[in-house]
Design an enzyme around this catalytic site. Structure first.
Site, mmCIF file in Angstrom:
data_model
loop_
_atom_site.group_PDB
_atom_site.id
_atom_site.type_symbol
_atom_site.label_atom_id
_atom_site.label_comp_id
_atom_site.label_asym_id
_atom_site.label_seq_id
_atom_site.Cartn_x
_atom_site.Cartn_y
_atom_site.Cartn_z
ATOM 1 N N CYS A 113 56.156 36.536 24.537
ATOM 2 C CA CYS A 113 55.043 36.794 25.554
ATOM 3 C C CYS A 113 54.333 35.597 26.310
ATOM 4 C CB CYS A 113 53.829 37.749 24.931
ATOM 5 S SG CYS A 113 52.910 36.770 23.766
ATOM 6 N N TRP B 32 51.856 30.065 16.259
ATOM 7 C CA TRP B 32 52.201 29.714 15.068
ATOM 8 C C TRP B 32 53.712 29.359 14.950
ATOM 9 C CZ3 TRP B 32 48.722 30.151 10.584
ATOM 10 C CH2 TRP B 32 47.627 30.445 10.853
ATOM 11 N N ARG C 208 48.294 37.079 15.127
ATOM 12 C CA ARG C 208 47.905 38.785 14.884
ATOM 13 C C ARG C 208 47.056 39.058 16.068
ATOM 14 N NH1 ARG C 208 48.988 40.583 9.282
ATOM 15 N NH2 ARG C 208 49.512 39.102 7.951
ATOM 16 N N TYR D 115 43.527 40.901 16.597
ATOM 17 C CA TYR D 115 42.308 41.120 16.113
ATOM 18 C C TYR D 115 42.045 42.521 16.288
ATOM 19 C CZ TYR D 115 42.402 36.160 15.452
ATOM 20 O OH TYR D 115 42.736 34.757 15.429
ATOM 21 N N HIS E 30 53.534 38.716 17.174
ATOM 22 C CA HIS E 30 55.098 38.367 17.307
ATOM 23 C C HIS E 30 55.346 37.523 16.102
ATOM 24 C CE1 HIS E 30 54.569 39.465 21.720
ATOM 25 N NE2 HIS E 30 55.283 40.472 21.194
ATOM 26 N N TYR F 143 49.909 29.560 6.596
ATOM 27 C CA TYR F 143 49.839 30.992 6.328
ATOM 28 C C TYR F 143 51.136 31.660 5.736
ATOM 29 C CZ TYR F 143 48.321 35.828 6.239
ATOM 30 O OH TYR F 143 48.103 36.973 5.874
ATOM 31 N N CYS G 212 24.853 46.937 2.919
ATOM 32 C CA CYS G 212 24.525 47.843 3.863
ATOM 33 C C CYS G 212 24.883 49.206 3.508
ATOM 34 C CB CYS G 212 25.201 47.658 5.223
ATOM 35 S SG CYS G 212 26.850 47.270 5.113
ATOM 36 N N HIS H 242 30.862 47.703 8.104
ATOM 37 C CA HIS H 242 29.676 47.806 7.979
ATOM 38 C C HIS H 242 29.165 49.240 8.076
ATOM 39 C CE1 HIS H 242 25.396 46.424 8.650
ATOM 40 N NE2 HIS H 242 25.248 47.320 9.738
#
Length: 834
Positions: free
Chosen positions: A200, A207, A219, A221, A230, A257, A333, A794
């Site tokens: 892309c 990476w 990745r 998010y 990718h 990773y 929470c 949360h």
């Protein structure tokens, strides 16, 4: 001063120096949420080390006879500007450089800076003694009192120890692939800069795969930023496990990773692996933030109000009785949201808040360990309005905000959280938890502590009727069980915007393949009526073992209400498993109604002329001499179940409770009891207090006994639980929760003591007490979850107060403009009486 010196001399024997293991409560009052920062400060008993606010210290002095208290008061220091915060007015903070808590360079949980004043106060006349005053007193008095003061001030408080659980998110394990990693000799050489994703053309978050040297983006998010997945797709296609983040390579290391191990890892041969593709690690410079730095940045923004405000609206802060915020103690929470809702229920208000004087008057010598006292303290703190005050400005000199912040001083329920979570493997930690599981855990504790008195959890308790009809014999079986939450299925195939969802999925796949930005999120719209229809429709049971046909057949099961509670809790089953057994959350919108009529779902019991399936009692499982402790079971059936992967003890129970009637019946039992908390725990035979292979006189841990007894159980019950679980505390606590009906016969009082001496003199326990009435309800609260899993994200809650929806987001309490009722997780309804 001579008179004060004489008083000190007379009480010198009661003044103790804290020793290792002593619980020092110098940050929070045992009976209120007063602290050293509160008006009047905090008084710490110099004998028991319990803390009391100014309104409760006289009560403790009168009851205990203790006279010497260390008075601690703190006032906030005026903030100083530093170079980085110059002109901001924010107090200077040392930025975290390490993803850790309680470690140098990590997050600092004590960020506020205070000036502290410490002195000894002698009751009942409240005579004050400062450190300067001690200098003029006899050596014995001066040395003993000075040591005690220094010891108290240097000791870690209980709340601090609970708050700071040392954790290091940067500790990484060595990858199992690193040492033997195979690298392709494909001639690839990576330049020192100018990298792009091969798919892309993305130029950041890149990476390089350490097996073939190919460069892809990382990745995507949750908010659509990051990469386009990718690098992950390349691993899925090739199986090459390790990748290094370009831009993080320095002579000291880099981010590596492992896709196979799904974690950040260490590569001890990283210089060699990089050199294979022409990268000289010793000459590289850092140009991108590491994953740790990114995570730290995210964690520093977790509490921002903008993340969860409603449609960008400016929300009006609220304060007053019943409008008190709760501080987040680190992923608490879920607890905050549940307790805010529970204390809007009249049963909990009358049980704990209306009777607070009586509860405090009957509290034991250490009220920090008493369930009723701590629940009453929390309830009063939430409802009284005493702590519903705006939080102080971040610092003098800052420009006033044009928008209200909504923050309150609020209350920090540290003692409550520690008591509720004690002995529980999950709720005793600072990890995020499932609000529904915590609600049931708290209800279990209420049940346990209210056996001989008014029980507020009855407001939620109802009976479920299950009707199973054998399709071969047409005979039926009726069973009833107690429940507290209605679990509502989500039929995704009933979405009303199917075409829109399909088009969004098509656009997403195109974006993935082309590297374009992801399309806007489209949420599945599921009618509430479809969810209720899925709940009420009959369920087909295949491979059902029929006691009438004495064979395997098909049956249908329908579930109805045998009673309607005063308050109905509905859990939307948003959390499920994908085809790869990875947990996922269903992102759905459900038009949950403000009013609800469940009348049509009331069970009717056995119908006229309807025949029931015969009950098949398990045969006596004992040898002729009756002395063998282990039951006689069909070993072949047990073995067959074990070969299917089920735990041995669960297989033994299945064969026992189906009376050695074969693999089909045992398998049905296994499938019906897989969710039981004691599914794999050692089998405990009816009428015994120990598991097979143990003896009634087997010794148990006194420390474990004391822990369970302090939770409201009798010593006999604690012993029974420990013997049933081989002396493992965590398993004993789970076992005791799942055997409450069995323990009912032991007649535990609210104080946790056995009310009778002899088993033989007891009558069988009555059935569960349930309330019943019309099945019409109105919505008064709901709890929402944001995130991909119940173990992260949360929680906030919305509660209807005086016809106005209010959002409670930890310390922030505001009027809700657009309550997102379609996105809730737990819904709370109350009965409408006509």
């Amino acid at each position: 001063m001579a008179e004060v010196s004489e008083v000190l001399m007379s009480v010198l024997s009661t003044i103790r120096v804290p020793r290792p293991g002593d619980r020092v409560h110098k940050d929070e009052c045992a009976l209120s949420f007063s602290s050293p920062e509160s008006e009047g400060g905090l008084y710490v008993c110099m004998n028991s080390f319990l803390g009391f606010g100014s309104q409760y210290v006289d009560r403790h002095h009168t009851r205990s006879g203790q006279r010497a208290y260390l008075h601690i008061s703190r006032t906030r220091k005026a903030p100083k500007e530093d170079e980085e915060n110059s002109g901001s007015g924010d107090p200077p903070k040392k930025k975290p450089t390490r993803l850790a808590i309680g470690i140098e360079g990590g997050f600092n949980v004590e960020q506020e800076q205070y000036e502290e004043e410490v002195k000894v106060v002698l009751f009942p006349d409240r005579q004050e003694v400062t450190s300067d005053d001690l200098a003029t007193m006899p050596d014995l008095v001066r040395e003993r009192v000075s040591l005690a003061m220094a010891g108290l001030m240097s000791a870690d408080s209980v709340s601090h120890a609970l708050q700071v659980q040392q954790w290091d998110g940067e500790v990484r394990a060595e990858s199992r692939h690193a040492v033997e990693l195979k690298q392709l000799d494909n001639g690839t050489k990576i330049p020192p800069s100018g990298w792009r994703c091969e798919v892309c053309d993305l130029q950041e978050n890149l990476w390089m795969n350490l097996s073939d040297g190919r460069v892809f983006c990382g990745r995507r998010y949750f908010d659509g930023s990051g990469g386009n997945n990718h690098a992950l797709l390349h691993f899925q296609q090739t199986g090459h496990p390790l990748a290094v983040k370009l831009g993080t390579i320095t002579p000291d290391g880099a981010d590596v990773y492992s896709y196979d191990e799904d974690d950040m890892v260490l590569d001890p041969k990283l210089p060699e692996h990089l050199s294979h593709f022409g990268i000289d690690m010793m000459t590289m410079e850092k140009t991108e933030r590491t994953m740790t730095e990114l995570e730290i940045a995210v964690n520093q923004r977790v509490g921002e109000w903008e993340v969860i405000q409603e449609s960008g609206a400016t929300l009006r802060p609220l304060s007053g009785p019943g409008l008190t915020g709760m501080k987040n103690l680190g992923n608490s929470c879920y607890l905050n949201s549940v307790m805010q809702v529970l204390f809007t229920v009249p049963d909990f208000q009358s049980k704990y808040v209306s009777n607070i004087d009586k509860i405090f008057g009957e509290a034991p010598s250490d009220p920090t360990q008493d369930f009723k006292t701590q629940v009453a303290k929390l309830g009063y703190g939430l409802l009284s309005g005493e702590y519903s005050k705006p939080a102080p400005d971040p610092g003098e000199g800052s420009e006033p905000s044009s928008e209200p912040r909504g923050d309150q001083v609020g209350i920090a329920a540290r003692m409550f959280k520690a008591l509720i979570g004690r002995g529980h493997s999950e709720f005793s930690t600072n990890r995020q938890q499932d609000a529904q599981e915590f609600l049931l855990h708290f209800i279990n504790m209420v049940e346990r502590n209210c056996r001989s008195g008014v029980n507020p959890s009855e407001a939620f308790r109802f009976l479920v009727e299950e009707r199973i009809v054998c399709q071969q014999s047409q005979k039926a079986k009726y069973t009833q069980r107690v429940d507290y939450i209605l679990q509502l299925p989500v039929p995704m195939d009933q979405a009303t915007n199917t075409e829109e969802l399909q088009e969004a999925e098509r656009r997403r796949e195109e974006a993935d393949s082309s590297g374009a930005p992801p399309p806007a999120l489209v949420r599945a719209c599921i009618p509430f009526t479809a969810c209720m229809a899925a709940l009420s429709e009959p369920e087909t049971l295949t491979d059902f073992w029929s006691s009438a046909a004495q064979a395997k057949t098909t049956a249908t099961k329908t579930t109805r209400f045998a009673s309607f509670p005063d308050h109905m809790v509905i859990q939307v089953k948003k959390f499920t498993f994908g085809q790869d057994w990875v947990p996922k959350k269903l992102d759905v919108s459900i038009d949950v109604p403000d009013t609800l009529d469940l009348t049509a779902l009331r069970g009717t019991g056995q119908q006229p002329g309807e025949e029931l399936l015969p009950e098949v009692a398990p045969p006596p499982l004992m040898t002729p001499d009756v002395e063998v402790k282990a039951p006689v079971l069909d070993d072949s059936t047990v073995s067959q179940l074990c070969e299917m992967g089920f735990p041995l003890e669960a297989c033994r129970k299945a064969v026992y409770y189906t009376g050695n009637t074969g693999i089909d019946a045992a398998m049905n039992w296994v499938m019906g009891h897989m969710d039981d908390p004691d599914f794999s725990a050692p089998m405990v035979l009816p009428g015994t207090s120990s598991a097979p292979g143990t003896t009634p006189t087997e010794s148990v841990s006194e420390e474990h006994l004391a822990t369970i007894v302090s939770m409201g159980f009798s010593r006999d019950q604690a012993t029974r639980a420990l013997r049933a679980t081989s002396n493992v505390l965590e398993r004993a606590v789970d076992w005791i929760f799942s055997h409450l009906d069995d323990l009912e016969s032991m007649e535990v009082s609210e104080g946790g003591r056995s009310a009778a001496e002899s088993e033989g003199s007891r009558e069988p326990p009555p059935g569960p007490k349930v309330r019943d009435g019309p099945g019409k309800y109105e919505l008064f609260a709901f709890i929402s979850h944001m995130g991909t899993s119940t173990m992260c994200g949360h929680y906030v809650c919305h509660i209807k107060k005086d016809q106005q929806w209010v959002i409670f987001n930890d310390q922030k309490v505001c009027a809700s403009e657009k309550p997102p009722k379609d996105l809730g997780y737990l819904y709370f309804y109350r009965r409408v009486t006509e």
